[in-house]
Each structure stands twice: as structure tokens, then as C-alpha cells.
Design an enzyme around this catalytic site. Structure first.
Site, PDB file in Angstrom:
ATOM      1  N   HIS A 140      -8.281   7.024  10.937  1.00 58.04           N
ATOM      2  CA  HIS A 140      -7.833   5.626  10.839  1.00 58.04           C
ATOM      3  C   HIS A 140      -6.317   5.516  10.760  1.00 58.04           C
ATOM      4  O   HIS A 140      -5.793   4.453  10.419  1.00 58.04           O
ATOM      5  CB  HIS A 140      -8.465   4.956   9.610  1.00 58.04           C
ATOM      6  N   GLY A 193     -17.298   9.958  -1.012  1.00 59.98           N
ATOM      7  CA  GLY A 193     -16.600   8.724  -1.380  1.00 59.98           C
ATOM      8  C   GLY A 193     -16.425   7.726  -0.265  1.00 59.98           C
ATOM      9  O   GLY A 193     -15.330   7.183  -0.088  1.00 59.98           O
ATOM     10  N   THR A 194     -17.490   7.474   0.487  1.00 59.04           N
ATOM     11  CA  THR A 194     -17.413   6.464   1.536  1.00 59.04           C
ATOM     12  C   THR A 194     -18.694   5.643   1.545  1.00 59.04           C
ATOM     13  O   THR A 194     -19.787   6.177   1.437  1.00 59.04           O
ATOM     14  CB  THR A 194     -17.160   7.092   2.933  1.00 59.04           C
ATOM     15  N   SER A 195     -18.536   4.312   1.669  1.00 59.14           N
ATOM     16  CA  SER A 195     -19.677   3.404   1.496  1.00 59.14           C
ATOM     17  C   SER A 195     -20.613   3.405   2.693  1.00 59.14           C
ATOM     18  O   SER A 195     -21.689   2.814   2.657  1.00 59.14           O
ATOM     19  CB  SER A 195     -19.161   1.978   1.253  1.00 59.14           C
ATOM     20  N   ARG A 229       0.832  -1.211   0.000  1.00 59.93           N
ATOM     21  CA  ARG A 229       0.000   0.000   0.000  1.00 59.93           C
ATOM     22  C   ARG A 229       0.864   1.257   0.000  1.00 59.93           C
ATOM     23  O   ARG A 229       0.516   2.272  -0.605  1.00 59.93           O
ATOM     24  CB  ARG A 229      -0.967  -0.016   1.180  1.00 59.93           C
ATOM     25  N   CYS A 250       5.728   1.935  17.629  1.00 60.46           N
ATOM     26  CA  CYS A 250       6.102   0.710  18.347  1.00 60.46           C
ATOM     27  C   CYS A 250       4.830   0.027  18.869  1.00 60.46           C
ATOM     28  O   CYS A 250       3.895   0.684  19.307  1.00 60.46           O
ATOM     29  CB  CYS A 250       7.026   1.072  19.531  1.00 60.46           C
ATOM     30  N   VAL A 254      -5.788   6.751   4.765  1.00 62.72           N
ATOM     31  CA  VAL A 254      -4.465   6.777   5.414  1.00 62.72           C
ATOM     32  C   VAL A 254      -3.398   7.300   4.458  1.00 62.72           C
ATOM     33  O   VAL A 254      -2.250   7.491   4.847  1.00 62.72           O
ATOM     34  CB  VAL A 254      -4.105   5.364   5.945  1.00 62.72           C
ATOM     35  N   ASP A 255      -3.817   7.596   3.198  1.00 64.86           N
ATOM     36  CA  ASP A 255      -2.838   8.199   2.280  1.00 64.86           C
ATOM     37  C   ASP A 255      -2.653   9.675   2.644  1.00 64.86           C
ATOM     38  O   ASP A 255      -3.384  10.216   3.480  1.00 64.86           O
ATOM     39  CB  ASP A 255      -3.315   8.034   0.812  1.00 64.86           C
TER      40      ASP A 255
HETATM   41  N1  APR Z   1     -15.437   9.535  -6.368  1.00 62.61           N
HETATM   42  C1  APR Z   1     -16.171   9.453  -5.231  1.00 62.61           C
HETATM   43  N2  APR Z   1     -16.514   8.283  -4.644  1.00 62.61           N
HETATM   44  C2  APR Z   1     -16.100   7.146  -5.253  1.00 62.61           C
HETATM   45  C3  APR Z   1     -15.323   7.144  -6.432  1.00 62.61           C
HETATM   46  C4  APR Z   1     -14.994   8.410  -6.993  1.00 62.61           C
HETATM   47  N3  APR Z   1     -14.254   8.513  -8.133  1.00 62.61           N
HETATM   48  N4  APR Z   1     -15.074   5.839  -6.785  1.00 62.61           N
HETATM   49  C5  APR Z   1     -15.670   5.064  -5.833  1.00 62.61           C
HETATM   50  N5  APR Z   1     -16.309   5.844  -4.936  1.00 62.61           N
HETATM   51  C6  APR Z   1     -17.068   5.433  -3.756  1.00 62.61           C
HETATM   52  C7  APR Z   1     -17.736   4.082  -3.856  1.00 62.61           C
HETATM   53  O1  APR Z   1     -19.021   4.228  -4.453  1.00 62.61           O
HETATM   54  C8  APR Z   1     -17.836   3.683  -2.387  1.00 62.61           C
HETATM   55  O2  APR Z   1     -19.050   4.148  -1.835  1.00 62.61           O
HETATM   56  O3  APR Z   1     -16.165   5.340  -2.679  1.00 62.61           O
HETATM   57  C9  APR Z   1     -16.689   4.435  -1.723  1.00 62.61           C
HETATM   58  C10 APR Z   1     -15.585   3.528  -1.255  1.00 62.61           C
HETATM   59  O4  APR Z   1     -16.103   2.717  -0.234  1.00 62.61           O
HETATM   60  P1  APR Z   1     -15.091   1.768   0.565  1.00 62.61           P
HETATM   61  O5  APR Z   1     -14.209   1.071  -0.416  1.00 62.61           O
HETATM   62  O6  APR Z   1     -15.914   0.981   1.525  1.00 62.61           O
HETATM   63  O7  APR Z   1     -14.157   2.789   1.358  1.00 62.61           O
HETATM   64  P2  APR Z   1     -14.478   3.527   2.717  1.00 62.61           P
HETATM   65  O8  APR Z   1     -15.937   3.844   2.854  1.00 62.61           O
HETATM   66  O9  APR Z   1     -13.531   4.684   2.815  1.00 62.61           O
HETATM   67  O10 APR Z   1     -14.058   2.432   3.826  1.00 62.61           O
HETATM   68  C11 APR Z   1     -14.092   2.860   5.184  1.00 62.61           C
HETATM   69  O11 APR Z   1     -13.135   0.733   5.819  1.00 62.61           O
HETATM   70  O12 APR Z   1     -11.655  -0.851   5.157  1.00 62.61           O
HETATM   71  C12 APR Z   1     -11.859   0.140   6.086  1.00 62.61           C
HETATM   72  O13 APR Z   1     -10.314   1.484   7.204  1.00 62.61           O
HETATM   73  C13 APR Z   1     -10.816   1.206   5.935  1.00 62.61           C
HETATM   74  O14 APR Z   1     -11.068   3.608   5.959  1.00 62.61           O
HETATM   75  C14 APR Z   1     -11.601   2.403   5.412  1.00 62.61           C
HETATM   76  C15 APR Z   1     -13.002   2.128   5.918  1.00 62.61           C
END
Ligand code: APR
Length: 234
Positions: free
Chosen positions: A112, A180-182, A62, A120, A96-97
């Protein structure tokens, strides 16, 4: 268009989706990091106890991917918004980026943790900058106290960082924007329900999040395409 008045206080929560257009895979979408791995295998304290070598392989990969990534117009739009709102903007990321920082955001809360920091797993030495890849034949790095050096990442089952600061900002905000979060991982997924009624709640992304019920406005599309022209701060 999201109108922001001179008295609005904005809370922005970003997830993996804002970094997708920078080439960093999301976790649950097509090609996502978790789709071909069980989360518990690589991102948990139990995995670290069982197989620290495999955990460092995962985070070294990563780090390599994130090192080549560049901020996209979505990150840049949020950095511009911080310049205009200053302390009326609270940017909380699950990512985390370091792409928000690379784009110019100054106050970023990484609930996160941070990929380019290590710490450590035994003593309370502060997390330190570290972008190294620890893959065979490199040994697992050790602290002077004898503990193992681990990624400064909040693993499943651990408590996210800065939750008090985040709670205060949530209770203070008048506009809550998730990007952009699910909406599947707690506690971040419940932030919107906490502010609903007291703040406008807005979602930006290409598909419905799991907590879509709690948002009053949704802008469907990619962050890099929507964010540059989405904010109008009076
Ligand atoms: N622009 C905006 N949103 C986008 C794009 C884009 N170009 N491409 C994808 N997405 C959306 C997807 O539709 C999805 O809803 O980004 C979301 C990504 O969801 P996840 O992969 O579940 O990521 P996230 O919600 O950040 O996960 C939360 O879960 O695995 C743990 O710690 C990890 O921080 C992470 C946490």
C-alpha cells in the site's frame, strides 16, 4: 507454537494491528483512523483532486505520529525470523510505516506504499524519501515538471504495488501467516483463500478477522506478546 521445517517457505502478511502496540492507531478498531473520517475523504484520488491540502494535512499528521513510534516485540520477532529463514520468508505489509525496517527486517514489500516517501502526481519520477509535514502555511510541494507532489500511498481505487511479486510468493509458500489485519480490504483479504489447501494458513490477532473461515490455526492475542515465542524453525 508454529513449527517451520527446513523446507517450509513462509508468507507473512501484516496489517495495522502489528503497529498498534507501537502507538500507531489502527483503521477500524476503537480510536481507529477511519472511525471518525470517511476513507473517501482523505485516502482516494478523488479526494486528492478535490482537496490536496486536506489530504496533505492527514498524511502530515500520520507522518508525525509514525515518526515518534518505535518497533515493538512483534516487529522484532519478524526481523529475527527473517534472519533465520532468509529468502524462505516473504514479508508483505499493508502498513505504510517503517517499523518493520526499523526492527531490522530487510526485505519488506509495502503493497500500500510508504508514508515516508512522496512522488509526483504527473510525471514518472521515482518515489523519493520524504518525511516532511506539508501543512499551512507551507504550499503544496511541486515537482519540476509542474505536477503536485503527493504521498507515495496506494489510495482506495488505485492498484496496490508489487502484486506480481506477491502472487508468485503466495503460490510458492507452504505456510501463510496473517498478523493484525481485519481481512476487510482487497486484494490482501483474499490472499489466504488463494493459498488455502496448498499451505498452512494461520492468523495472529486479538479478534476474529472477516476472513476467519480460511485460517486453519488462529492465535488469539496481541502481536507484541505472541510473536516473540510463536515460531520454532527447525
Ligand atoms: N496485535 C495484533 N493485532 C491487533 C492488535 C495487536 N496489538 N490490535 C488490533 N489488532 C487487529 C484488530 O483486531 C484488527 O483486526 O488489527 C486489525 C486492524 O484492522 P484494520 O484497522 O482494518 O487494519 P488493516 O486490516 O491493516 O487495514 C487494511 O485498509 O484502510 C486501509 O490501507 C489501509 O492498509 C490498510 C487496509
Amino acid at each position: 507454537m508454529i513449527r517451520i521445517s527446513p523446507t517450509d517457505r513462509v508468507f507473512i502478511l501484516t496489517g495495522a494491528g502489528i503497529s498498534a502496540e507501537s502507538g500507531i492507531p489502527t483503521f477500524r478498531g476503537v480510536g481507529g483512523l477511519w472511525r471518525n473520517r470517511r476513507v473517501e475523504e482523505v485516502a482516494s484520488a478523488e479526494a486528492w483532486q478535490r482537496d490536496p491540502r486536506m489530504v496533505w494535512d492527514f498524511y502530515s499528521m500520520r507522518r508525525r505520529v509514525a515518526t515518534t513510534a518505535k518497533p515493538n516485540p512483534g516487529h522484532e520477532a519478524l526481523a529475527r525470523l527473517e534472519q533465520s529463514l532468509q529468502d524462505r520468508l516473504f514479508l508483505c505489509t499493508q502498513n505504510v510505516d517503517d517499523l518493520h525496517e526499523q526492527a531490522g527486517s530487510v526485505r519488506v514489500v509495502h503493497m500500500h506504499g510508504e508514508l515516508f516517501k512522496s512522488r509526483c502526481d504527473r510525471c514518472d519520477r521515482a518515489p523519493f524519501d520524504d518525511s516532511a509535514a506539508y501543512e499551512p502555511p507551507r504550499p503544496i510541494p511541486r515537482c519540476h515538471c509542474g505536477g503536485k507532489i503527493r504521498p507515495h500511498i496506494c489510495w482506495f481505487g488505485e492498484i496496490p504495488y508489487d502484486l506480481d511479486k506477491i502472487a508468485t510468493a503466495l503460490d510458492d509458500c507452504t505456510v501463510f501467516i496473517a498478523i493484525g489485519t481485519s481481512g476487510l480490504v482487497q486484494p490482501a483479504a483474499s490472499f489466504v483463500a488463494r493459498v488455502r489447501g496448498a499451505a498452512r494458513t494461520i492468523y495472529v490477532g486479538p479478534e476474529e478477522p472477516a476472513n476467519t473461515f480460511a485460517f486453519t490455526d488462529c492465535y488469539w492475542g496481541k502481536a507484541g506478546e505472541l510473536l516473540p515465542n510463536l515460531f520454532h524453525s527447525a
